[in-house]
Motif scaffolding. Structure first.
Motif, PDB file in Angstrom:
ATOM      1  N   HIS A   3     -76.360  21.559 -37.442  1.00 46.03           N
ATOM      2  CA  HIS A   3     -77.320  22.024 -36.041  1.00 46.03           C
ATOM      3  C   HIS A   3     -78.603  21.718 -36.249  1.00 46.03           C
ATOM      4  CE1 HIS A   3     -79.019  24.293 -33.029  1.00 46.03           C
ATOM      5  NE2 HIS A   3     -79.658  25.235 -33.876  1.00 46.03           N
ATOM      6  N   ARG A  26     -76.876  14.709 -31.696  1.00 43.45           N
ATOM      7  CA  ARG A  26     -75.531  14.545 -31.703  1.00 43.45           C
ATOM      8  C   ARG A  26     -75.135  16.131 -30.965  1.00 43.45           C
ATOM      9  NH1 ARG A  26     -72.611  11.305 -36.269  1.00 43.45           N
ATOM     10  NH2 ARG A  26     -70.803  12.548 -35.106  1.00 43.45           N
ATOM     11  N   GLU A  27     -75.721  17.099 -31.035  1.00 43.83           N
ATOM     12  CA  GLU A  27     -75.288  18.409 -30.714  1.00 43.83           C
ATOM     13  C   GLU A  27     -76.146  18.780 -29.623  1.00 43.83           C
ATOM     14  OE1 GLU A  27     -74.339  22.508 -33.171  1.00 43.83           O
ATOM     15  OE2 GLU A  27     -76.510  22.006 -32.604  1.00 43.83           O
ATOM     16  N   ALA A  80     -74.908  21.057 -26.423  1.00 39.33           N
ATOM     17  CA  ALA A  80     -73.631  21.426 -25.929  1.00 39.33           C
ATOM     18  C   ALA A  80     -73.413  21.429 -24.410  1.00 39.33           C
ATOM     19  CB  ALA A  80     -73.544  23.094 -26.316  1.00 39.33           C
ATOM     20  N   THR A 114     -66.757  27.977 -23.525  1.00 39.06           N
ATOM     21  CA  THR A 114     -67.406  28.220 -24.718  1.00 39.06           C
ATOM     22  C   THR A 114     -68.518  29.236 -24.458  1.00 39.06           C
ATOM     23  OG1 THR A 114     -66.991  25.560 -24.960  1.00 39.06           O
ATOM     24  CG2 THR A 114     -68.985  26.758 -26.389  1.00 39.06           C
ATOM     25  N   GLU A 130     -64.350  12.749 -34.361  1.00 39.19           N
ATOM     26  CA  GLU A 130     -65.650  12.057 -34.615  1.00 39.19           C
ATOM     27  C   GLU A 130     -65.882  11.417 -33.269  1.00 39.19           C
ATOM     28  OE1 GLU A 130     -69.177  10.595 -36.035  1.00 39.19           O
ATOM     29  OE2 GLU A 130     -67.772  12.100 -36.686  1.00 39.19           O
ATOM     30  N   ASP A 150     -71.523  12.253 -29.773  1.00 32.31           N
ATOM     31  CA  ASP A 150     -72.302  13.392 -29.317  1.00 32.31           C
ATOM     32  C   ASP A 150     -71.576  14.776 -29.623  1.00 32.31           C
ATOM     33  OD1 ASP A 150     -69.577  13.066 -28.098  1.00 32.31           O
ATOM     34  OD2 ASP A 150     -70.371  13.271 -26.022  1.00 32.31           O
ATOM     35  N   SER A 151     -71.162  14.709 -30.920  1.00 34.69           N
ATOM     36  CA  SER A 151     -70.646  15.814 -31.560  1.00 34.69           C
ATOM     37  C   SER A 151     -70.846  15.830 -33.022  1.00 34.69           C
ATOM     38  CB  SER A 151     -68.957  15.919 -30.988  1.00 34.69           C
ATOM     39  OG  SER A 151     -68.456  16.849 -31.975  1.00 34.69           O
ATOM     40  N   GLY A 179     -68.418  17.737 -34.736  1.00 40.22           N
ATOM     41  CA  GLY A 179     -67.414  18.291 -35.143  1.00 40.22           C
ATOM     42  C   GLY A 179     -66.758  17.324 -36.181  1.00 40.22           C
TER      43      GLY A 179
END
Length: 325
Positions: free
Chosen positions: A124, A131-132, A134, A154, A185, A188-189, A191
């Motif tokens: 984060h 990328r993170e 939300a 969420t 993958e 924009d994440s 994860g």
């Protein structure tokens, strides 16, 4: 103007050095600095033990109405997470081994392995607003209505639920976790990056150990509650709501491509102490090595300002997903 897009003002020309997460402070910590945090750890563990076992084994047999004590206990979720957050940054205790052990113990009470919480939070810091992000949706791939269900799920407890569901990774071999990482993958994440980290041998070993402890402790707690198990479920639900509502409030609608920036949110000083200064989030993101009790002084030194009030920042998230400009 599209729904919510007025909230974003992307900074397009930041250099790599401006967006890189700064190294933690090298200021030596005195042994006495640990004393206050050690007492907070004891209190936090006592709160966790009370919620899980003291209430069902001691209080409920006296009178079911004593279960209402779970309400104020649930409201300690923010400082409880703040202590885990300190451990993630190696700032809870001076000795790194003891720091991580304390973080793992607190995370067992919290309900999610410390190894995952640490990896996720450090990602984060590295990828916040890149990328993170939300609340952002890309109109080239979906619409506001298409993005809204997952966003609100969420927001209303789903974030914590995902942290708990991740316990299932403990039964998977590393190769399957890596395969899952490749599958999820996305640019924009985080994860995929998080799963790759969990699949590392040492991390996965700690993850599995803590997952087993979490399942054992919470299964025993539900057995202790017996017919009153709904009370524990409600307390965990309250924790999920508090965590999920507050997690992205410090970043919602802020500049994109600016991982070192967040918002300082105004709270009455008493509540700021209660939250262990977590509301001074912009100060923390720019100085991640500072301990919680050092943030207020840095806020003053920098002539800091509040971007919004805490409650207003939480409430404005209900505007929903924001369109990528």
């Amino acid at each position: 103007m599209s729904h919510g897009s007025w909230l974003i003002y992307p900074e397009r020309y930041r250099s790599m050095t401006e967006t890189r997460t700064p190294r933690p402070t090298r200021t030596p910590r005195a042994a006495g600095d640990d004393l206050g945090n050690a007492w907070l750890i004891v209190i936090a563990v006592a709160i966790g033990a009370t919620q899980l076992f003291l209430v069902p084994l001691v209080l409920l047999p006296l009178h079911p109405a004593l279960g209402w004590i779970l309400v104020p206990l649930a409201l300690t979720t923010t400082p409880f997470w703040s202590l885990i957050h300190e451990a993630i940054h190696g700032a809870l205790l001076r000795d790194r081994t003891r720091n991580d052990r304390a973080g793992r113990l607190l995370a067992v009470c919290y309900g999610s392995p410390f190894a995952m919480l640490k990896a996720g939070h450090l990602l984060h810091h590295r990828y916040s607003r890149t990328r993170e992000r939300a609340e952002i949706y890309d109109p080239a791939h979906t619409t506001w209505r298409g993005a809204a269900p997952a966003f609100y799920l969420t927001l209303l407890g789903g974030l914590y639920l995902l942290e708990v569901i991740a316990l299932l990774l403990a039964v998977l071999p590393a190769r399957l976790i890596r395969a899952l990482a490749r599958r999820v993958e996305a640019p924009d994440s985080v994860g995929g990056l998080l799963l790759e980290r969990i699949a590392e041998p040492k991390v996965l070993a700690r993850f599995r150990t803590d997952a087993l402890l979490i399942v054992t402790v919470h299964a025993a707690a539900f057995l202790a509650y017996g017919p009153h198990g709904w009370m524990l479920l409600a307390a965990i639900g309250a924790r999920a709501l508090i965590i999920s509502l507050s997690d992205n409030a410090y970043h919602y609608g802020t500049d994109l491509n600016a991982p070192r920036e967040a918002m300082n949110l105004r709270l009455p000083r008493t509540l700021e102490h209660f939250a262990l200064s977590f509301n001074l989030h912009d100060v923390h993101h720019r100085n991640p090595g500072l301990r919680w009790y050092e943030l207020r002084a840095r806020f003053r030194t920098e002539g800091g300002h509040y971007h919004l009030g805490w409650f207003g920042a939480v409430a404005r998230q209900f505007r929903g997903p924001i369109r990528l400009p």
